[in-house]
Design a protein around this motif. Structure first.
Motif, PDB file in Angstrom:
ATOM      1  N   ALA A  15       0.860  -1.190   0.000  1.00 39.72           N
ATOM      2  CA  ALA A  15       0.000   0.000   0.000  1.00 39.72           C
ATOM      3  C   ALA A  15       0.891   1.232   0.000  1.00 39.72           C
ATOM      4  CB  ALA A  15      -0.920   0.006   1.222  1.00 39.72           C
ATOM      5  N   ASN A  16       0.320   2.349  -0.400  1.00 39.69           N
ATOM      6  CA  ASN A  16       1.051   3.628  -0.373  1.00 39.69           C
ATOM      7  C   ASN A  16       2.361   3.555  -1.156  1.00 39.69           C
ATOM      8  OD1 ASN A  16      -0.929   4.780   1.407  1.00 39.69           O
ATOM      9  ND2 ASN A  16       0.051   3.673   3.098  1.00 39.69           N
ATOM     10  N   ASN A  17       2.290   2.917  -2.321  1.00 37.16           N
ATOM     11  CA  ASN A  17       3.425   2.817  -3.250  1.00 37.16           C
ATOM     12  C   ASN A  17       4.590   1.985  -2.716  1.00 37.16           C
ATOM     13  OD1 ASN A  17       2.031   4.375  -5.102  1.00 37.16           O
ATOM     14  ND2 ASN A  17       3.079   6.279  -4.558  1.00 37.16           N
ATOM     15  N   ALA A  18       4.318   1.067  -1.794  1.00 40.22           N
ATOM     16  CA  ALA A  18       5.357   0.160  -1.307  1.00 40.22           C
ATOM     17  C   ALA A  18       5.659  -0.890  -2.374  1.00 40.22           C
ATOM     18  CB  ALA A  18       4.907  -0.528  -0.022  1.00 40.22           C
ATOM     19  N   TYR A  19       6.911  -1.373  -2.372  1.00 41.90           N
ATOM     20  CA  TYR A  19       7.302  -2.454  -3.277  1.00 41.90           C
ATOM     21  C   TYR A  19       8.532  -3.132  -2.699  1.00 41.90           C
ATOM     22  CZ  TYR A  19      10.834   0.870  -4.919  1.00 41.90           C
ATOM     23  OH  TYR A  19      11.868   1.768  -4.984  1.00 41.90           O
ATOM     24  N   LEU A  20       8.804  -4.340  -3.181  1.00 45.33           N
ATOM     25  CA  LEU A  20       9.989  -5.085  -2.793  1.00 45.33           C
ATOM     26  C   LEU A  20      10.973  -5.065  -3.944  1.00 45.33           C
ATOM     27  CD1 LEU A  20      11.566  -7.084  -0.937  1.00 45.33           C
ATOM     28  CD2 LEU A  20      10.287  -8.932  -2.051  1.00 45.33           C
ATOM     29  N   SER A  21      12.220  -4.653  -3.658  1.00 43.71           N
ATOM     30  CA  SER A  21      13.266  -4.625  -4.669  1.00 43.71           C
ATOM     31  C   SER A  21      14.235  -5.766  -4.408  1.00 43.71           C
ATOM     32  CB  SER A  21      14.005  -3.277  -4.615  1.00 43.71           C
ATOM     33  OG  SER A  21      15.050  -3.245  -5.557  1.00 43.71           O
ATOM     34  N   ALA A  47      -9.793  -3.555  -7.911  1.00 39.31           N
ATOM     35  CA  ALA A  47      -9.565  -3.821  -9.334  1.00 39.31           C
ATOM     36  C   ALA A  47      -8.961  -2.562  -9.948  1.00 39.31           C
ATOM     37  CB  ALA A  47     -10.874  -4.195 -10.023  1.00 39.31           C
ATOM     38  N   ALA A  48      -7.644  -2.515  -9.945  1.00 41.23           N
ATOM     39  CA  ALA A  48      -6.943  -1.332 -10.444  1.00 41.23           C
ATOM     40  C   ALA A  48      -5.625  -1.775 -11.056  1.00 41.23           C
ATOM     41  CB  ALA A  48      -6.688  -0.338  -9.303  1.00 41.23           C
ATOM     42  N   SER A  49      -5.121  -0.970 -11.971  1.00 38.76           N
ATOM     43  CA  SER A  49      -3.862  -1.272 -12.631  1.00 38.76           C
ATOM     44  C   SER A  49      -2.718  -1.304 -11.615  1.00 38.76           C
ATOM     45  CB  SER A  49      -3.580  -0.212 -13.699  1.00 38.76           C
ATOM     46  OG  SER A  49      -2.333  -0.422 -14.309  1.00 38.76           O
ATOM     47  N   GLY A  50      -1.918  -2.366 -11.666  1.00 42.19           N
ATOM     48  CA  GLY A  50      -0.775  -2.482 -10.771  1.00 42.19           C
ATOM     49  C   GLY A  50       0.088  -3.658 -11.199  1.00 42.19           C
ATOM     50  N   THR A  51       1.387  -3.563 -10.953  1.00 44.54           N
ATOM     51  CA  THR A  51       2.325  -4.593 -11.377  1.00 44.54           C
ATOM     52  C   THR A  51       2.712  -5.471 -10.196  1.00 44.54           C
ATOM     53  OG1 THR A  51       3.193  -3.257 -13.184  1.00 44.54           O
ATOM     54  CG2 THR A  51       4.603  -5.030 -12.372  1.00 44.54           C
ATOM     55  N   ILE A  52       2.724  -6.776 -10.435  1.00 46.25           N
ATOM     56  CA  ILE A  52       3.019  -7.767  -9.403  1.00 46.25           C
ATOM     57  C   ILE A  52       4.474  -8.196  -9.462  1.00 46.25           C
ATOM     58  CG2 ILE A  52       2.436 -10.124  -8.645  1.00 46.25           C
ATOM     59  CD1 ILE A  52      -0.400  -9.330 -10.063  1.00 46.25           C
ATOM     60  N   PHE A  53       4.998  -8.402 -10.650  1.00 42.89           N
ATOM     61  CA  PHE A  53       6.372  -8.878 -10.858  1.00 42.89           C
ATOM     62  C   PHE A  53       6.921  -8.179 -12.086  1.00 42.89           C
ATOM     63  CE2 PHE A  53       9.360 -11.585 -13.072  1.00 42.89           C
ATOM     64  CZ  PHE A  53      10.164 -12.134 -12.083  1.00 42.89           C
ATOM     65  N   SER A  54       8.143  -7.642 -11.979  1.00 46.54           N
ATOM     66  CA  SER A  54       8.680  -6.902 -13.122  1.00 46.54           C
ATOM     67  C   SER A  54      10.200  -6.822 -13.074  1.00 46.54           C
ATOM     68  CB  SER A  54       8.109  -5.476 -13.127  1.00 46.54           C
ATOM     69  OG  SER A  54       8.809  -4.637 -14.023  1.00 46.54           O
ATOM     70  N   ASN A  55      10.823  -7.092 -14.206  1.00 47.33           N
ATOM     71  CA  ASN A  55      12.219  -6.697 -14.411  1.00 47.33           C
ATOM     72  C   ASN A  55      12.298  -5.671 -15.540  1.00 47.33           C
ATOM     73  OD1 ASN A  55      11.729  -8.466 -16.595  1.00 47.33           O
ATOM     74  ND2 ASN A  55      13.913  -8.972 -16.750  1.00 47.33           N
ATOM     75  N   GLY A 145       5.553  -5.884  -6.735  1.00 47.06           N
ATOM     76  CA  GLY A 145       4.613  -4.863  -6.299  1.00 47.06           C
ATOM     77  C   GLY A 145       4.712  -3.548  -7.037  1.00 47.06           C
ATOM     78  N   ALA A 146       5.549  -3.473  -8.066  1.00 47.31           N
ATOM     79  CA  ALA A 146       5.673  -2.260  -8.878  1.00 47.31           C
ATOM     80  C   ALA A 146       6.375  -2.611 -10.180  1.00 47.31           C
ATOM     81  CB  ALA A 146       6.437  -1.160  -8.135  1.00 47.31           C
ATOM     82  N   ASN A 160       3.416   2.193 -11.489  1.00 48.37           N
ATOM     83  CA  ASN A 160       2.334   1.199 -11.589  1.00 48.37           C
ATOM     84  C   ASN A 160       2.292   0.296 -10.349  1.00 48.37           C
ATOM     85  OD1 ASN A 160       0.153   0.502 -13.322  1.00 48.37           O
ATOM     86  ND2 ASN A 160       1.143  -1.448 -13.776  1.00 48.37           N
ATOM     87  N   HIS A 161       2.272   0.924  -9.186  1.00 45.65           N
ATOM     88  CA  HIS A 161       2.311   0.202  -7.919  1.00 45.65           C
ATOM     89  C   HIS A 161       1.036  -0.614  -7.699  1.00 45.65           C
ATOM     90  CE1 HIS A 161       5.290   3.418  -7.460  1.00 45.65           C
ATOM     91  NE2 HIS A 161       5.888   2.627  -6.599  1.00 45.65           N
ATOM     92  N   PHE A 162       1.226  -1.776  -7.124  1.00 46.43           N
ATOM     93  CA  PHE A 162       0.123  -2.703  -6.819  1.00 46.43           C
ATOM     94  C   PHE A 162      -0.405  -2.431  -5.415  1.00 46.43           C
ATOM     95  CE2 PHE A 162      -0.968  -6.803  -4.747  1.00 46.43           C
ATOM     96  CZ  PHE A 162      -2.112  -7.114  -5.473  1.00 46.43           C
TER      97      PHE A 162
END
Length: 211
Positions: A15-21, A47-55, A145-146, A160-162
């Motif tokens: 939430a709040n633009n958190a992600y794991l790097s 139901a909103a646009s967001g990325t789960i896994f990304s390189n 998460g992004a 595109n944060h999830f």
């Protein structure tokens, strides 16, 4: 093992633009010739646009590498709550109905070279299409998460944060069978499992590992 994601897992809420790097990914480089399996648990009521896994973005913004592929993946939730994989500027629908229902769902996608990409939700097949144009995965960083993008000058953009919860993110350089996916989805697995390249389990006491 009696560990079960429902309800005893320790999934992380983004939430709040958190992600794991994940930055120690030098050996997490499955090529365009290798089979790939990616799986994770997901829960969101949004139901909103967001990325789960990304390189990377998975589109033409990225440069073509020496093997003729961009080798960037982006697994996204779309605004209608469905999931997609973007690779080599092609979109592959992974689901046929929204999973943004506030419940935990297990998602797996299996890329078999010379065959198909198959997607499964809660151990039920949801899609199967040709995998001929899907690239590998390469780079110095993976985000959970992004969405990650790095331009030719190595300038990094994260967007595109999830919003929701994720757990048990696993990446193999093998094509996991349906039986393996169905059997192992509820349990933690050994980090020495054959073909396991990345394992983010979100267990605070264990940390998250790549190898």
């Amino acid at each position: 093992l009696d560990w079960n994601i429902k309800p005893k897992g320790t999934g992380y809420t983004f939430a709040n633009n958190a992600y794991l790097s994940l930055e120690n990914v030098g050996f997490v480089q499955p090529s365009e010739l290798e089979d790939i399996t990616l799986s994770f648990w997901i829960k969101t009521a949004t139901a909103a646009s967001g990325t789960i896994f990304s390189n990377g973005k998975g589109n033409t913004d990225e440069i073509v590498q020496n093997n003729g592929y961009r080798n960037k993946w982006s697994v996204n939730m779309k605004s209608d709550g469905n999931l997609e994989l973007l690779s080599e500027n092609m979109s592959y629908d992974l689901t046929t109905q929204s999973i943004a229902d506030g419940a935990w769902h297990h998602v797996a996608l299996v890329v078999k070279r010379g065959g198909a990409i198959n997607a499964y939700v809660d151990a039920l097949e949801t899609s199967s299409v040709s995998s001929i144009n899907i690239g590998g995965i390469s780079g110095n960083k993976i985000l959970v998460g992004a969405r990650l993008y790095e331009d030719e000058f190595l300038t990094e953009t994260i967007d595109n944060h999830f919003t929701g919860s994720l757990d048990e993110n696993r990446l193999w350089n093998t094509a996991r069978s349906f039986e393996q996916i169905k059997r192992d989805r509820y349990f933690e697995i050994e980090r020495s499992s054959e073909g396991l390249m990345l394992y983010a389990d979100f267990n605070e006491e264990d940390g998250n590992t790549t190898k």
